[in-house]
Design a protein around this motif. Structure first.
Motif, PDB file in Angstrom:
ATOM      1  N   UNK A 131      84.603  30.527  45.478  1.00 24.00           N
ATOM      2  CA  UNK A 131      84.234  29.738  46.675  1.00 24.00           C
ATOM      3  C   UNK A 131      85.017  30.353  47.818  1.00 24.00           C
ATOM      4  N   UNK A 132      84.366  31.178  48.593  1.00 25.21           N
ATOM      5  CA  UNK A 132      85.128  31.921  49.578  1.00 25.21           C
ATOM      6  C   UNK A 132      84.763  31.602  51.009  1.00 25.21           C
ATOM      7  N   UNK A 133      85.815  31.425  51.772  1.00 26.46           N
ATOM      8  CA  UNK A 133      85.674  31.333  53.223  1.00 26.46           C
ATOM      9  C   UNK A 133      84.775  30.193  53.677  1.00 26.46           C
ATOM     10  N   UNK A 134      84.588  30.149  54.949  1.00 32.16           N
ATOM     11  CA  UNK A 134      83.761  29.099  55.536  1.00 32.16           C
ATOM     12  C   UNK A 134      82.289  29.422  55.285  1.00 32.16           C
ATOM     13  N   UNK A 135      81.402  28.451  55.434  1.00 32.47           N
ATOM     14  CA  UNK A 135      80.011  28.670  55.054  1.00 32.47           C
ATOM     15  C   UNK A 135      79.387  29.953  55.595  1.00 32.47           C
TER      16      UNK A 135
ATOM     17  N   UNK B 270      80.839  32.654  56.694  1.00 40.90           N
ATOM     18  CA  UNK B 270      81.471  33.833  56.111  1.00 40.90           C
ATOM     19  C   UNK B 270      81.050  34.021  54.656  1.00 40.90           C
TER      20      UNK B 270
END
Lengths: 415, 167
Positions: free
Chosen positions: A73-77, A79
């Motif tokens: 689950x990486x970074x903001x949506x 990104x």
């Protein structure tokens, strides 16, 4: 007489193949020693990923030894979306080079292309901390002799492909500290679901819905190959659209079980899915015993109780129609005790309906009736007649044989 | 054949799109960090009656037609969720393998032990939606998930971890 026996033999074989067919549907296969790992897609929070894993566990009837999630689950949506595009671009490039490396050409050119592929694979690994964590888990399981089936949804496919390719590279480098990575075949398979990637590493399989509104927008993604009767909004969600789809659900489960069969070690005499879990140690022991004899080119002599344990074990092949859950130590104990009390312990009895020790000359083995007989025929101590049966097959010997079946690991075959 | 004018227009279009995307990405990136770390004030974490459940969730729980055991499971799940919202750093614990499961994992596991996955009266995401009704709570939740990224989430093992429900 011969023709009657032949017909009987053929009938037995026919029944036997039905059992195999039956077991393929009903019985656990390689999954009893495998981990099923879910690699989640984009925008899945922990709750979503856990629900997906739990749903897989329900649908596969809890047959796998382990159910884990390789979480990302990486970074903001926004990104996250950019990350997917970047992964896609890098994956495409690697795949192109990998494809070129399979083509004929001057050896020095091939070698430099292969070097390029290797560099790119390692670059994925070095750049992505999540991927490194996932690879560490897979290595841990592989080194613990567990095989792995990864069910990768959406973006999870990039992670699964990256992990498998990295492990393959390590395998090619023959790293000494990874015993199982150095095995001929990596015991890891991927089942891709709604894959945005253009391939499934390690010749894995995949399913993408024709109506998947996300994957269809991604250039060079694997072409869709299934459709459900009802279509939903975007048709991209793992549980709602794929695992609960009327067509996609059984297809995905089929691919999972096929993958688990392909990665299962295959150790033992019977196919791993034929038996209930309680008999797997004995299955492995018999497999090793036979293997050892093949390698030494002579039979290892057995005690009477060990002989009996193998013969009782081979009897399992005769349990036509029983579900794998019933082909267990408990049933074997019950059935053999019944035979003992009804026929074997009765000195007057000279006609035996219980053929657990092959008195009628037909022990129906699992791989083939003749194969089972062959192993026992070579061991004279395993031959019984009605006299020796009454004299030697005591309750103690039977108990010893059953307890050997229960726990054969670590017990060497007596010379 | 494309005229030089149209090719110049498409270049401009892509340039503009690129700037927009990068700008939006940077905005979201910094926006997500601006309120970090979360505080009870920023999360509107008011618990006047001191029962460990935020007041807005108290009302939600009261409105549900559930039995006593189910109510306890909801409360435990909400409390575990609140803890990770207040301290998203908890996500690192499973990520770094210092624990097998964190407080959220336990709350989630307990919830489905009580309700079951099949035909459960209330799905966990309904409670999640109720909890995440302010942007600061959403950001804290995203932060927790980011911190968990790369983690291996194991299934709950009663033999090692015991019963997930403390009631």
């Amino acid at each position: 007489m011969t023709s009657i026996l032949s017909i009987a033999f053929l009938l037995a074989l026919e029944q036997f193949s039905e059992v195999n067919l039956h077991s393929a549907v009903e019985c656990p296969g390689g999954e009893v020693n495998s981990a099923l790992i879910f690699a989640n897609g984009i925008f899945n929070d922990k709750g979503d990923a856990k629900n997906a894993r739990d749903e897989l566990q329900l649908k596969t009837k809890n047959r796998f030894a382990l159910y884990d999630i390789a979480y990302n689950f990486n970074e903001t949506p926004l990104l996250q979306i950019l990350q997917v595009f970047d992964q896609k671009r890098r994956s495409n490039e690697r795949f192109r080079w990998s494809y070129f490396s399979q083509m004929d050409g001057p050896p020095e050119v091939k070698a430099s292309i292969q070097e390029k592929v290797k560099e790119m694979t390692k670059e994925f690994y070095v750049r992505d901390a999540d991927l490194r964590n996932h690879v560490a888990l897979y290595k841990k399981y592989l080194n613990a002799k567990k095989s792995i089936v990864i069910v990768a949804h959406s973006q999870g496919n990039f992670y699964a492909n990256g992990a498998l390719e990295y492990l393959q590279e390590e395998q090619n480098e023959n790293t000494p500290d990874n015993e199982l990575l150095n095995a001929r075949d990596l015991k890891l398979k991927i089942v891709g679901v709604a894959s945005p990637d253009s391939y499934v590493a390690g010749n894995g399989s995949y399913r993408t819905l024709m109506s998947d509104g996300v994957v269809s927008k991604i250039a060079n993604a694997l072409p869709p190959n299934i459709s459900n009767q009802k279509s939903g909004h975007f048709d991209h969600l793992f549980i709602e659209h794929y695992l609960n789809g009327d067509k996609s659900s059984p297809e995905i489960l089929k691919l999972i079980f096929e993958a688990s069969e392909r990665v299962s070690s295959g150790a033992g005499f019977f196919r791993i899915g034929y038996l209930q879990k309680s008999l797997i140690p004995m299955n492995e022991w018999v497999g090793e015993w036979i293997q050892g004899d093949v390698e030494n080119q002579k039979r290892t002599s057995l005690t009477r109780s060990q002989c009996l344990s193998i013969q009782l074990f081979f009897y399992l092949g005769d349990w036509f129609g029983l579900k794998c859950e019933e082909r267990s130590l408990a049933t074997l104990r019950r059935e053999s005790m019944k035979c003992f009390e009804k026929e074997w312990s009765d000195p007057k009895q000279d006609l035996f309906n219980c053929n657990l020790v092959g008195l009628d000359g037909l022990i129906v083995g699992m791989n083939s009736p003749t194969e089972a007989l062959k192993y026992l025929d070579d061991n004279p101590e395993c031959q019984w007649n009605s006299k020796s049966l009454h004299r030697e097959l005591t309750r103690d010997v039977l108990e010893q044989a059953l307890s050997f079946i229960e726990n054969p690991i670590g017990r060497s075959v007596s010379p | 054949m494309n005229s030089p004018l149209s090719s110049s227009r498409s270049r401009k279009f892509f340039l503009l799109m690129g700037i927009l995307i990068i700008g939006a990405a940077l905005f979201f990136y910094f926006e997500s960090r601006s309120t970090y770390p979360p505080t009870p004030q920023s999360l509107d974490a008011i618990d006047k009656d001191g029962n460990g459940v935020w007041d807005d969730m108290d009302e939600y729980i009261r409105s549900k037609d559930v039995n006593d055991r189910e109510k306890k499971a909801i409360i435990f799940y909400v409390q575990s969720f609140q803890k990770v919202l207040l301290n998203p750093e908890i996500g690192f614990d499973v990520r770094n393998e210092t624990v097998r499961a964190d407080v959220f994992d336990q709350g989630f596991e307990c919830y489905y032990r009580v309700f079951g996955h099949e035909n459960s009266k209330i799905k966990d995401h309904e409670i999640k939606d109720e909890l995440l009704k302010s942007s600061n709570r959403v950001k804290a939740w995203i932060r927790y998930n980011q911190n968990s990224s790369g983690a291996i989430l194991h299934g709950w093992d009663d033999k090692i971890q015991g019963n997930p429900c403390p009631f």
